[in-house]
Write an enzyme that holds these catalytic residues in place. Structure first.
Site, PDB file in Angstrom:
ATOM      1  N   CYS A  97       0.826  -1.201   0.000  1.00 49.91           N
ATOM      2  CA  CYS A  97       0.000   0.000   0.000  1.00 49.91           C
ATOM      3  C   CYS A  97       0.869   1.264   0.000  1.00 49.91           C
ATOM      4  CB  CYS A  97      -0.983  -0.024   1.165  1.00 49.91           C
ATOM      5  SG  CYS A  97      -2.388   1.091   0.939  1.00 49.91           S
ATOM      6  N   ARG A 151      -8.024   2.347   0.717  1.00 49.04           N
ATOM      7  CA  ARG A 151      -7.462   3.568   0.104  1.00 49.04           C
ATOM      8  C   ARG A 151      -6.209   3.194  -0.719  1.00 49.04           C
ATOM      9  NH1 ARG A 151      -6.350   8.003   4.406  1.00 49.04           N
ATOM     10  NH2 ARG A 151      -6.031   9.229   2.497  1.00 49.04           N
ATOM     11  N   HIS A 177      -3.437  -4.859   1.317  1.00 54.13           N
ATOM     12  CA  HIS A 177      -2.855  -5.137   2.629  1.00 54.13           C
ATOM     13  C   HIS A 177      -2.869  -6.638   2.894  1.00 54.13           C
ATOM     14  CE1 HIS A 177      -2.612  -1.026   4.415  1.00 54.13           C
ATOM     15  NE2 HIS A 177      -3.547  -0.770   3.521  1.00 54.13           N
ATOM     16  N   GLU A 206      -1.397  -8.290   5.108  1.00 56.54           N
ATOM     17  CA  GLU A 206      -1.270  -8.607   6.533  1.00 56.54           C
ATOM     18  C   GLU A 206      -2.604  -8.637   7.257  1.00 56.54           C
ATOM     19  OE1 GLU A 206      -1.449  -4.119   6.549  1.00 56.54           O
ATOM     20  OE2 GLU A 206      -0.773  -5.718   5.199  1.00 56.54           O
TER      21      GLU A 206
END
Length: 202
Positions: A87, A143, A178, A180
């Site tokens: 990101c 985002r 993301h 994670e």
């Protein structure tokens, strides 16, 4: 058991989820992960792998430069050591963020549009077919940046709606999403242990 020293750039944002994912991936390979949270210069040179997490890209880039960590990250990549940039980490690692406020590191030959997938309320999850994985990865977009130009030497690992969202440029893997934020650590495995060339201490 062998030990892998994994550095997580922690100048801004939460790094706990990434640390957990690295530990799961390392454990699957019978390797013990020693996690190092990097907020100052002098720590990166001793790391086998690096992770550049999300957050606010302008703030991250400014702090990396102020603390002198930026040049250490570049040297890490020049030495062929793996990096996973996710990101905002991908934005900072890119060659062009289309924003003069972001001092990019030019580690990944891509051009990105910040927050191109929308605002926080436009966040979504999607199953992605990723090169090197045998089943779709449950990716989380928050985002997220859009990769709109890719250099000749960059391998596209995954696309969403016709746009690259995961790429590899030499030892650097970058994702718009993301990885994670799921219990699935395969992206960390792909970045750090695919074609395992990392030398770990016995």
């Amino acid at each position: 058991m062998d030990t892998l020293r994994a550095g997580v750039i922690a100048v801004q944002g939460d790094v706990t989820e990434h640390a957990d994912a690295i530990e799961r991936a390392a454990d699957a390979h019978g390797v013990e992960a020693e996690l190092v949270e990097i907020r100052r210069a002098g720590l990166v040179p001793d790391c086998d792998v690096l992770l550049m997490p999300g957050g606010e890209s302008t703030t991250i880039s400014r702090l990396l430069e102020r603390e002198g960590i930026d040049d250490e990250i570049k040297a890490h990549v020049e030495a062929g050591k793996p990096v996973l940039a996710t990101c905002a980490g991908l934005i900072v690692a890119s060659s062009d963020a289309k924003d003069d406020r972001v001092q990019t590191l030019d580690l990944v030959d891509v051009t990105v549009d910040r927050n191109a997938f929308g605002r926080q309320v436009d966040s979504f999850e999607a199953p992605l077919d990723v090169t090197g994985l045998d089943s779709p990865f449950p990716s989380v977009f928050i985002r997220a940046p859009l990769i709109d130009e890719v250099g000749d030497g960059v391998e596209i690992l995954a696309e969403w709606d016709g746009n690259p969202v995961a790429v590899r440029d030499g030892p650097v893997v970058g994702t718009s999403f993301h990885p994670e934020l799921t219990a699935d650590s395969r992206i960390h495995d792909l970045a750090f242990f695919d074609e395992l060339e990392v030398e770990v201490e016995a």
